[in-house]
Motif scaffolding. Structure first.
Motif, PDB file in Angstrom:
ATOM      1  N   UNK A 143      -0.525 -16.747  13.437  1.00 22.64           N
ATOM      2  CA  UNK A 143       0.498 -17.249  12.515  1.00 22.64           C
ATOM      3  C   UNK A 143       0.001 -17.273  11.076  1.00 22.64           C
ATOM      4  N   UNK A 144      -1.320 -17.296  10.872  1.00 23.79           N
ATOM      5  CA  UNK A 144      -1.860 -17.315   9.513  1.00 23.79           C
ATOM      6  C   UNK A 144      -1.531 -16.080   8.699  1.00 23.79           C
ATOM      7  N   UNK A 145      -1.151 -14.985   9.372  1.00 25.41           N
ATOM      8  CA  UNK A 145      -0.792 -13.763   8.654  1.00 25.41           C
ATOM      9  C   UNK A 145       0.522 -13.903   7.898  1.00 25.41           C
ATOM     10  N   UNK A 146       1.361 -14.871   8.305  1.00 23.65           N
ATOM     11  CA  UNK A 146       2.658 -15.055   7.652  1.00 23.65           C
ATOM     12  C   UNK A 146       2.444 -15.585   6.237  1.00 23.65           C
ATOM     13  N   UNK A 147       3.023 -14.895   5.270  1.00 17.17           N
ATOM     14  CA  UNK A 147       2.943 -15.350   3.885  1.00 17.17           C
ATOM     15  C   UNK A 147       1.766 -14.821   3.105  1.00 17.17           C
ATOM     16  N   UNK A 148       0.890 -14.017   3.732  1.00 10.31           N
ATOM     17  CA  UNK A 148      -0.225 -13.423   2.974  1.00 10.31           C
ATOM     18  C   UNK A 148       0.309 -12.397   1.983  1.00 10.31           C
ATOM     19  N   UNK A 149      -0.411 -12.221   0.888  1.00 11.49           N
ATOM     20  CA  UNK A 149       0.032 -11.283  -0.146  1.00 11.49           C
ATOM     21  C   UNK A 149       0.097  -9.856   0.371  1.00 11.49           C
ATOM     22  N   UNK A 150      -0.836  -9.481   1.266  1.00  7.02           N
ATOM     23  CA  UNK A 150      -0.857  -8.115   1.785  1.00  7.02           C
ATOM     24  C   UNK A 150      -0.101  -7.986   3.099  1.00  7.02           C
ATOM     25  N   UNK A 151       0.666  -9.031   3.474  1.00  6.83           N
ATOM     26  CA  UNK A 151       1.451  -8.994   4.714  1.00  6.83           C
ATOM     27  C   UNK A 151       2.882  -9.442   4.432  1.00  6.83           C
ATOM     28  N   UNK A 152       3.506  -8.809   3.453  1.00  8.29           N
ATOM     29  CA  UNK A 152       4.840  -9.227   3.030  1.00  8.29           C
ATOM     30  C   UNK A 152       5.885  -9.033   4.118  1.00  8.29           C
ATOM     31  N   UNK A 153       5.683  -8.047   4.966  1.00  8.88           N
ATOM     32  CA  UNK A 153       6.689  -7.741   5.982  1.00  8.88           C
ATOM     33  C   UNK A 153       6.353  -8.374   7.334  1.00  8.88           C
ATOM     34  N   UNK A 154       5.366  -9.261   7.367  1.00 12.61           N
ATOM     35  CA  UNK A 154       4.995  -9.945   8.603  1.00 12.61           C
ATOM     36  C   UNK A 154       5.732 -11.279   8.642  1.00 12.61           C
ATOM     37  N   UNK A 155       6.510 -11.515   9.701  1.00 15.46           N
ATOM     38  CA  UNK A 155       7.336 -12.715   9.805  1.00 15.46           C
ATOM     39  C   UNK A 155       6.961 -13.514  11.039  1.00 15.46           C
ATOM     40  N   UNK A 156       7.137 -14.832  10.956  1.00 13.31           N
ATOM     41  CA  UNK A 156       6.954 -15.676  12.133  1.00 13.31           C
ATOM     42  C   UNK A 156       7.935 -15.243  13.218  1.00 13.31           C
ATOM     43  N   UNK A 157       7.473 -15.257  14.466  1.00 15.83           N
ATOM     44  CA  UNK A 157       8.224 -14.801  15.645  1.00 15.83           C
ATOM     45  C   UNK A 157       8.435 -13.288  15.649  1.00 15.83           C
ATOM     46  N   UNK A 158       7.863 -12.594  14.666  1.00 12.05           N
ATOM     47  CA  UNK A 158       8.023 -11.146  14.575  1.00 12.05           C
ATOM     48  C   UNK A 158       7.040 -10.399  15.459  1.00 12.05           C
ATOM     49  N   UNK A 159       7.180  -9.068  15.507  1.00 13.43           N
ATOM     50  CA  UNK A 159       6.351  -8.272  16.419  1.00 13.43           C
ATOM     51  C   UNK A 159       5.017  -7.819  15.853  1.00 13.43           C
ATOM     52  N   UNK A 160       4.678  -8.219  14.614  1.00 13.27           N
ATOM     53  CA  UNK A 160       3.510  -7.646  13.953  1.00 13.27           C
ATOM     54  C   UNK A 160       2.362  -8.634  13.788  1.00 13.27           C
ATOM     55  N   UNK A 161       2.332  -9.696  14.590  1.00 13.62           N
ATOM     56  CA  UNK A 161       1.323 -10.739  14.411  1.00 13.62           C
ATOM     57  C   UNK A 161       0.136 -10.605  15.350  1.00 13.62           C
ATOM     58  N   UNK A 162       0.147  -9.632  16.244  1.00 12.63           N
ATOM     59  CA  UNK A 162      -0.945  -9.507  17.219  1.00 12.63           C
ATOM     60  C   UNK A 162      -2.204  -8.937  16.575  1.00 12.63           C
TER      61      UNK A 162
END
Length: 731
Positions: A330-349
């Motif tokens: 979940x820490x990836x959400x909101x990072x400057x280089x992870x603009x398209x990463x969303x909570x509950x999304x498919x890109x957090x693994x």
């Protein structure tokens, strides 16, 4: 048995050594290979070797690099001479991992291991084909010595303008074979020269001992008190965010996940920052308490209602266990280089997320009630498990793990609590229920339209209070605030003004203030005077002056309204949109059905689809002892079967020479005889193309013109058409 290859080495291992290998490298039995030669191919493959190398700590990896820098075969004495005396304790572990093995002439490495480690282990260049005299290094010009100083500790390559005119320093080194040309513009320092210049050692900074973690000792009572408060808070957060989404379900993004606006709204509702809100969102998602429904709405599941009935300890363990093993970050959400990463999304693994969490908690467990200093803690993590495949994210993963462990109550004041220690040790009783405050069934109403819950409320009291009040602050006691909006929400849920007053009088230990009573009376009088239904939508009211007021109100200019009767307006928008705009403008509309029935019932929106917790992307878990034993039995049986099949094929070929030929009567007689005696025989069998082949079988029975037998070639029971059998012969 003579060890001529890596597979021969594996074939010579006893059962205990194979079980140890499978425990250390579980990918080797996922799935179980049919025989030892297949096991050797898999164990020597680059992906499997990369996983094994990643399991090494810094010192073990340095010893392995030193082995790769030496020529095969090598001795244990040679490895120790270029590393440290403590390397003798590392070499057996490398052999247990099958990253090194003993042959008849010394220690060797699997063929593909050097490819995994790279062509320049420990910053060393290629092996020299010539044998330069090391004594001549003392005669080297000053310019040559400077070149050697730059290349000694790597990288071992350097660029030159033109290999035909490289300059006096490099020219001397090339002439004396202390440098070798790689191409027209690149030279390299040979491996033997570099090791000599390094003083006979491979690493510049060998690290046989782990770094020491520094920090401060914290009193046990302070740690546990902070941890139990965190546990109480995180359970409240999970319940609140799911109740919030039940009332106002957010829509999932097209790519999947929770949008930025909805995440911000959830954060404001919980009174936390967006990082914490993203973590809570992921936590309930992992627990199967929320799901993205078929209509792309994010809704709680029916599992949420069951979860609420469980004890706090079971609820906490359910969520924390899912967090520990998940690959989602979940820490990836909101990072400057992870603009398209969303909570509950498919890109957090992330593949190493779970292993990093477990290692972090393991190290915290070695120092109970000790708050580590972050830099020393990161240094130890890096020594214990250098992230070679994803080095840039490891330190952030550790920081996020420490932060999330604090939110969960695994730690308190950044030190492992007794609840966290019991959880890590997988104890049945975590002592959470005994230490949590007992649920209370009453509140204390204040004169400023607030109410204080002096502890966690019973479920039914909490649900009723949540429907008529908003949480203003949390802590040991929770503060609720009554407002016009919150009272209207209770009326929407089917309560009347008198029912709300009766609930507050019955639940509060203090008398209800007169201003709050007036507020409830006033809101209940105005609630429902306006009725909104679907035409797309209509608005009706028994008071024509209120209809006129709405038409002239600039706050509702966004609504395309048209008056079709003194008491009725129609609108092109849906009823829920009209209600939202009118409420924002200060009105108190209520929804009604097409038959005019007032819709005032508590909306427990639940997803229609079943919860499906996200998959786990990561390393293969260590199998149980039973699984290891079963894999060993299957491998040994496959090896025996393979050897038997090879022997039988050789016997059949030598004994028969050509395909057996028998008449139809002879064939039936022999088959019936061998079925009774349960003996093995050889048959010639014609396939669909007419070509006949040898088959070695155990005949079982004859039925409907077919022979049912176990084929030794496949190990399976098959059916053979008797007319296609060219002949049979005993072995």
């Amino acid at each position: 048995m003579e060890t001529r290859s890596f597979t021969d080495y594996l074939r010579g291992l006893d059962d205990a050594a194979l079980l140890s290998l499978f425990a250390l490298r579980p990918d080797l039995i996922s799935p179980v290979p049919p025989e030892l030669s297949s096991l050797g191919i898999r164990a020597n493959s680059a992906p499997s070797l990369a996983r094994a190398v990643d399991s090494l700590n810094e010192w073990q990896f340095q010893v392995l690099e030193a082995c790769a820098a030496l020529s095969e075969p090598m001795s244990e004495k040679e490895i120790i001479s270029v590393t440290d005396t403590s390397a003798k304790f590392v070499i057996p572990h490398l052999m247990n991992l099958a990253l090194a093995y003993k042959s008849k002439d010394g220690i060797r490495l699997p063929n593909s291991l050097r490819e995994v480690l790279g062509n320049e282990p420990a910053g060393l260049g290629p092996v020299s084909m010539a044998k330069p005299s090391m004594k001549k290094l003392d005669e080297a010009p000053e310019s040559s010595k400077k070149v050697l100083e730059r290349l000694t500790w790597g990288p071992p390559r350097g660029s030159v303008g033109d290999i035909r005119n490289p300059g006096p320093g490099i020219a001397w080194l090339l002439k004396e074979n202390f440098l070798v040309p790689l191409d027209q513009r690149t030279v390299a320092l040979p491996r033997e020269i570099a090791i000599h210049l390094r003083g006979g050692k491979v690493q510049k900074n060998p690290q046989p001992n782990p770094p020491v973690v520094t920090g401060e000792k914290i009193d046990q009572k302070i740690v546990d008190r902070a941890a139990i408060a965190n546990i109480t808070t995180v359970l409240q957060w999970c319940e609140e965010i799911l109740n919030f989404w039940s009332e106002e379900p957010p829509n999932a993004l097209r790519a999947g996940g929770l949008g930025v606006r909805d995440l911000k709204a959830a954060a404001e509702h919980l009174g936390v920052d967006e990082n914490c809100a993203a973590f809570i969102s992921e936590l309930v998602y992992l627990g199967g308490l929320v799901v993205i429904d078929a209509d792309d709405r994010i809704l709680p599941t029916h599992a949420f209602d069951l979860w609420l009935t469980l004890s706090p300890q079971v609820r906490w363990r359910t969520l924390t266990s899912a967090w520990l093993v998940t690959s989602r970050v979940s820490g990836l959400v909101g990072r400057a280089d992870s603009k398209h990463v969303a909570a509950l999304g498919p890109e957090l693994d992330r593949v190493n997320a779970a292993t990093t969490r477990k290692l972090t908690l393991e190290i915290l467990g070695l120092n109970p009630y000790f708050s580590p200093e972050i830099d020393s803690f990161l240094a130890l993590i890096k020594w214990r498990a250098p992230a070679r495949r994803n080095p840039g994210l490891q330190s952030e993963l550790v920081r996020w793990t420490l932060r999330e462990a604090e939110w969960l109550g695994i730690t308190g004041q950044r030190a492992l609590s007794k609840y966290g220690a019991a959880f890590v040790q997988v104890r049945e009783d975590l002592n959470i229920g005994a230490d949590l405050p007992k649920p209370v069934d009453h509140i204390l109403i204040q004169s400023d339209n607030t109410a204080i819950a002096p502890g966690p409320l019973e479920i039914e009291v909490a649900r009723n209070l949540d429907s008529i009040a908003d949480i203003e602050s949390r802590g040991g006691a929770t503060v609720y605030r009554f407002s016009e909006t919150s009272i209207r929400r209770g009326l929407d849920h089917g309560k009347t003004g008198e029912e709300i007053k009766e609930f507050l009088r019955r639940t509060s230990k203090t008398p209800m203030p007169q201003p709050l009573e007036y507020l409830i009376t006033d809101v209940s009088k105005r609630h429902g005077r306006l009725r909104v239904g679907n035409t797309s939508a209509y608005i009706r009211c028994e008071d024509p002056t209120l209809i006129t007021q709405i038409l002239s109100d600039k706050k509702v200019d966004d609504l395309p309204l048209r008056r079709i009767a003194p008491e009725v307006l129609v609108c092109e928008l849906e009823a829920n949109e009209v209600i939202t705009v009118l409420r924002a403008a200060g009105y108190m509309p209520a929804a009604e059905s097409g038959s005019g029935v007032l819709l005032t019932a508590r909306r427990l929106n639940r997803a229609k689809s079943r919860p499906h917790p996200p998959r786990i992307v990561g390393e293969i878990e260590v199998p149980t002892d039973e699984t290891l034993a079963a894999a060993l039995r299957a491998l040994r049986a496959g090896e025996r079967s393979s050897h038997k099949q090879s022997s039988l094929r050789e016997i059949a070929a030598n004994a028969l020479g050509s395909l057996p030929r028998t008449t139809a009567n002879e064939t039936m007689d022999i088959l019936n005889k061998f079925i009774k005696e349960q003996r093995t025989l050889s048959i010639g069998y014609a396939d669909n193309n007419g070509s006949a082949t040898h088959r070695i079988i155990d005949p079982l029975s004859i039925s409907a013109g077919s022979l049912i037998a176990r084929d030794h070639g496949t190990g399976e029971v098959q059916t053979f058409r008797i007319p296609r059998i060219t002949g049979v012969a005993p072995l």
